[in-house]
Design a protein around this motif. Structure first.
Motif, PDB file in Angstrom:
ATOM      1  N   VAL A   5       0.921  -1.244  -0.089  1.00  0.00           N
ATOM      2  CA  VAL A   5       0.046   0.066   0.019  1.00  0.00           C
ATOM      3  C   VAL A   5       1.043   1.280  -0.071  1.00  0.00           C
ATOM      4  O   VAL A   5       0.617   2.130  -0.718  1.00  0.00           O
ATOM      5  N   ALA A   6       1.640   1.205   0.958  1.00  0.00           N
ATOM      6  CA  ALA A   6       2.442   2.465   1.055  1.00  0.00           C
ATOM      7  C   ALA A   6       3.869   2.231   2.146  1.00  0.00           C
ATOM      8  O   ALA A   6       3.814   1.458   2.604  1.00  0.00           O
ATOM      9  N   ALA A   7       4.666   2.982   1.813  1.00  0.00           N
ATOM     10  CA  ALA A   7       6.029   2.927   2.613  1.00  0.00           C
ATOM     11  C   ALA A   7       6.566   4.319   2.830  1.00  0.00           C
ATOM     12  O   ALA A   7       6.410   5.100   1.955  1.00  0.00           O
ATOM     13  N   ILE A   8       7.479   4.423   3.958  1.00  0.00           N
ATOM     14  CA  ILE A   8       8.214   5.507   4.296  1.00  0.00           C
ATOM     15  C   ILE A   8       9.458   5.287   4.862  1.00  0.00           C
ATOM     16  O   ILE A   8       9.729   4.256   5.283  1.00  0.00           O
ATOM     17  N   SER A   9      10.505   6.050   4.366  1.00  0.00           N
ATOM     18  CA  SER A   9      11.628   5.856   4.534  1.00  0.00           C
ATOM     19  C   SER A   9      11.909   6.122   6.107  1.00  0.00           C
ATOM     20  O   SER A   9      11.260   6.804   6.793  1.00  0.00           O
ATOM     21  N   ARG A  10      13.257   5.958   6.714  1.00  0.00           N
ATOM     22  CA  ARG A  10      13.400   5.847   7.990  1.00  0.00           C
ATOM     23  C   ARG A  10      13.338   7.467   8.575  1.00  0.00           C
ATOM     24  O   ARG A  10      13.097   7.669   9.585  1.00  0.00           O
ATOM     25  N   SER A  11      13.817   8.363   7.582  1.00  0.00           N
ATOM     26  CA  SER A  11      13.841   9.738   8.128  1.00  0.00           C
ATOM     27  C   SER A  11      12.483  10.460   7.819  1.00  0.00           C
ATOM     28  O   SER A  11      12.004  11.444   8.420  1.00  0.00           O
ATOM     29  N   GLY A  12      11.737   9.627   7.136  1.00  0.00           N
ATOM     30  CA  GLY A  12      10.321  10.323   6.434  1.00  0.00           C
ATOM     31  C   GLY A  12      10.327  11.006   5.126  1.00  0.00           C
ATOM     32  O   GLY A  12       9.455  11.475   4.866  1.00  0.00           O
ATOM     33  N   GLY A  13      11.579  11.092   4.733  1.00  0.00           N
ATOM     34  CA  GLY A  13      11.996  11.918   3.527  1.00  0.00           C
ATOM     35  C   GLY A  13      11.586  11.184   2.124  1.00  0.00           C
ATOM     36  O   GLY A  13      11.046  11.870   1.238  1.00  0.00           O
ATOM     37  N   GLY A  14      11.373   9.723   2.417  1.00  0.00           N
ATOM     38  CA  GLY A  14      10.878   9.198   1.003  1.00  0.00           C
ATOM     39  C   GLY A  14       9.678   8.467   1.290  1.00  0.00           C
ATOM     40  O   GLY A  14       9.196   7.988   2.440  1.00  0.00           O
ATOM     41  N   ILE A  15       8.475   8.555   0.301  1.00  0.00           N
ATOM     42  CA  ILE A  15       7.212   8.081   0.343  1.00  0.00           C
ATOM     43  C   ILE A  15       7.072   7.060  -1.015  1.00  0.00           C
ATOM     44  O   ILE A  15       7.528   7.563  -1.961  1.00  0.00           O
TER      45      ILE A  15
ATOM     46  N   ASN B 206       3.897   4.668  -2.648  1.00  0.00           N
ATOM     47  CA  ASN B 206       2.371   4.374  -2.697  1.00  0.00           C
ATOM     48  C   ASN B 206       1.928   3.666  -3.897  1.00  0.00           C
ATOM     49  O   ASN B 206       2.457   3.872  -4.828  1.00  0.00           O
ATOM     50  N   THR B 207       1.143   2.898  -3.715  1.00  0.00           N
ATOM     51  CA  THR B 207       0.491   2.220  -4.779  1.00  0.00           C
ATOM     52  C   THR B 207      -0.575   3.171  -5.542  1.00  0.00           C
ATOM     53  O   THR B 207      -0.960   3.855  -4.895  1.00  0.00           O
ATOM     54  N   ASP B 208      -0.507   2.736  -6.788  1.00  0.00           N
ATOM     55  CA  ASP B 208      -1.237   3.711  -7.574  1.00  0.00           C
ATOM     56  C   ASP B 208      -2.736   3.928  -7.142  1.00  0.00           C
ATOM     57  O   ASP B 208      -3.350   5.050  -7.115  1.00  0.00           O
ATOM     58  N   SER B 209      -3.108   2.904  -6.489  1.00  0.00           N
ATOM     59  CA  SER B 209      -4.658   2.743  -6.183  1.00  0.00           C
ATOM     60  C   SER B 209      -5.101   3.848  -5.222  1.00  0.00           C
ATOM     61  O   SER B 209      -6.166   4.192  -4.700  1.00  0.00           O
ATOM     62  N   VAL B 210      -4.026   4.212  -4.347  1.00  0.00           N
ATOM     63  CA  VAL B 210      -4.070   4.811  -3.052  1.00  0.00           C
ATOM     64  C   VAL B 210      -3.557   6.329  -3.366  1.00  0.00           C
ATOM     65  O   VAL B 210      -3.737   7.149  -2.378  1.00  0.00           O
ATOM     66  N   LYS B 211      -2.920   6.415  -4.285  1.00  0.00           N
ATOM     67  CA  LYS B 211      -2.184   7.813  -4.364  1.00  0.00           C
ATOM     68  C   LYS B 211      -3.352   9.008  -4.421  1.00  0.00           C
ATOM     69  O   LYS B 211      -4.537   8.768  -5.120  1.00  0.00           O
ATOM     70  N   GLY B 212      -2.965  10.055  -3.717  1.00  0.00           N
ATOM     71  CA  GLY B 212      -3.964  11.185  -3.461  1.00  0.00           C
ATOM     72  C   GLY B 212      -4.988  10.916  -2.371  1.00  0.00           C
ATOM     73  O   GLY B 212      -5.561  11.879  -2.196  1.00  0.00           O
ATOM     74  N   ARG B 213      -5.115   9.674  -1.830  1.00  0.00           N
ATOM     75  CA  ARG B 213      -6.151   9.529  -0.995  1.00  0.00           C
ATOM     76  C   ARG B 213      -5.496   9.004   0.491  1.00  0.00           C
ATOM     77  O   ARG B 213      -6.015   9.231   1.642  1.00  0.00           O
ATOM     78  N   PHE B 214      -4.155   8.182   0.414  1.00  0.00           N
ATOM     79  CA  PHE B 214      -3.634   7.748   1.526  1.00  0.00           C
ATOM     80  C   PHE B 214      -2.418   8.444   1.824  1.00  0.00           C
ATOM     81  O   PHE B 214      -1.798   8.645   0.931  1.00  0.00           O
TER      82      PHE B 214
ATOM     83  N   ALA C   9       4.812  -3.105   8.732  1.00  0.00           N
ATOM     84  CA  ALA C   9       5.851  -3.804   8.580  1.00  0.00           C
ATOM     85  C   ALA C   9       7.038  -2.995   8.733  1.00  0.00           C
ATOM     86  O   ALA C   9       7.090  -1.928   8.216  1.00  0.00           O
ATOM     87  N   ALA C  10       8.362  -3.615   8.994  1.00  0.00           N
ATOM     88  CA  ALA C  10       9.495  -2.784   9.162  1.00  0.00           C
ATOM     89  C   ALA C  10      10.550  -3.621   8.376  1.00  0.00           C
ATOM     90  O   ALA C  10      10.574  -4.922   8.322  1.00  0.00           O
ATOM     91  N   ALA C  11      11.236  -2.836   7.657  1.00  0.00           N
ATOM     92  CA  ALA C  11      12.199  -3.311   6.764  1.00  0.00           C
ATOM     93  C   ALA C  11      13.618  -2.208   6.906  1.00  0.00           C
ATOM     94  O   ALA C  11      13.550  -1.164   7.238  1.00  0.00           O
ATOM     95  N   MET C  12      14.715  -2.900   6.853  1.00  0.00           N
ATOM     96  CA  MET C  12      15.979  -2.415   6.843  1.00  0.00           C
ATOM     97  C   MET C  12      15.965  -1.323   5.482  1.00  0.00           C
ATOM     98  O   MET C  12      16.966  -0.446   5.546  1.00  0.00           O
ATOM     99  N   SER C  13      15.535  -1.540   4.500  1.00  0.00           N
ATOM    100  CA  SER C  13      15.543  -0.966   3.026  1.00  0.00           C
ATOM    101  C   SER C  13      14.172  -0.239   2.998  1.00  0.00           C
ATOM    102  O   SER C  13      13.135  -0.911   3.244  1.00  0.00           O
ATOM    103  N   PHE C  14      14.154   0.883   2.296  1.00  0.00           N
ATOM    104  CA  PHE C  14      13.039   1.578   1.851  1.00  0.00           C
ATOM    105  C   PHE C  14      12.841   0.888   0.444  1.00  0.00           C
ATOM    106  O   PHE C  14      13.094   0.777  -0.471  1.00  0.00           O
ATOM    107  N   ALA C  15      11.762  -0.073   0.705  1.00  0.00           N
ATOM    108  CA  ALA C  15      11.075  -0.946  -0.345  1.00  0.00           C
ATOM    109  C   ALA C  15       9.728  -1.084  -0.371  1.00  0.00           C
ATOM    110  O   ALA C  15       8.753  -0.638   0.594  1.00  0.00           O
ATOM    111  N   ALA C  16       9.190  -1.558  -1.396  1.00  0.00           N
ATOM    112  CA  ALA C  16       7.947  -1.771  -1.950  1.00  0.00           C
ATOM    113  C   ALA C  16       7.618  -3.312  -2.018  1.00  0.00           C
ATOM    114  O   ALA C  16       6.386  -3.810  -1.876  1.00  0.00           O
ATOM    115  N   ARG C  17       8.739  -4.056  -1.854  1.00  0.00           N
ATOM    116  CA  ARG C  17       8.611  -5.556  -2.159  1.00  0.00           C
ATOM    117  C   ARG C  17       8.285  -6.173  -0.798  1.00  0.00           C
ATOM    118  O   ARG C  17       9.056  -5.972   0.472  1.00  0.00           O
TER     119      ARG C  17
END
Length: 122
Positions: A48-58, A60-68, A97-105
């Motif tokens: 659905v969506a992810a945010i980087s450790r600092s919050g500077g990277g976002i 989103n999957t296309d179906s929620v862009k502009g809404r979530f 979920a938590a990840a060491m890398s900023f990812a959508a996978r």
């Protein structure tokens, strides 16, 4: 012991807003990218969506862009999923979920919560 605890799900009518929270403990929250996934009946769990450790990277999957949106509060060890203009097709169990890398996978995420149900009614 790492714990991710989601809250805020429920049954809501289409068109309204809902905010999910995910409280994290047992790891250094600011060292992890955070993501939200959802699993609808009959479908595979999807990003659905992810945010980087600092919050500077976002992401989103296309179906929620502009809404979530996916803000995080590193002081509170919490990530949120703010959902606006909810649609019937947003009905699913939502997982953080938590990840060491900023990812959508999905495979990039090491730690998962137990999920919270969001049901959108007509």
């Amino acid at each position: 012991q790492v714990q991710l605890v989601e809250s805020g799900g429920g049954l809501v009518p289409a068109g309204v807003s809902l905010t999910l929270s995910c409280a994290v403990s047992g790891l250094t929250f600011s060292s992890y990218a955070m993501g939200w996934f959802r699993h609808a009946p009959g479908k595979e769990r999807e990003f659905v969506a992810a945010i980087s450790r600092s919050g500077g990277g976002i992401k989103n999957t296309d179906s929620v862009k502009g809404r979530f949106t996916i803000p995080r509060d590193n002081a509170r060890n919490t990530v949120y999923l703010r959902m606006n203009s909810l649609k019937l097709e947003d009905t699913a169990v939502y997982y953080c979920a938590a990840a060491m890398s900023f990812a959508a996978r999905r495979e990039s995420y090491s730690y998962w919560g137990q999920g919270t149900q969001v049901t959108v009614s007509s």
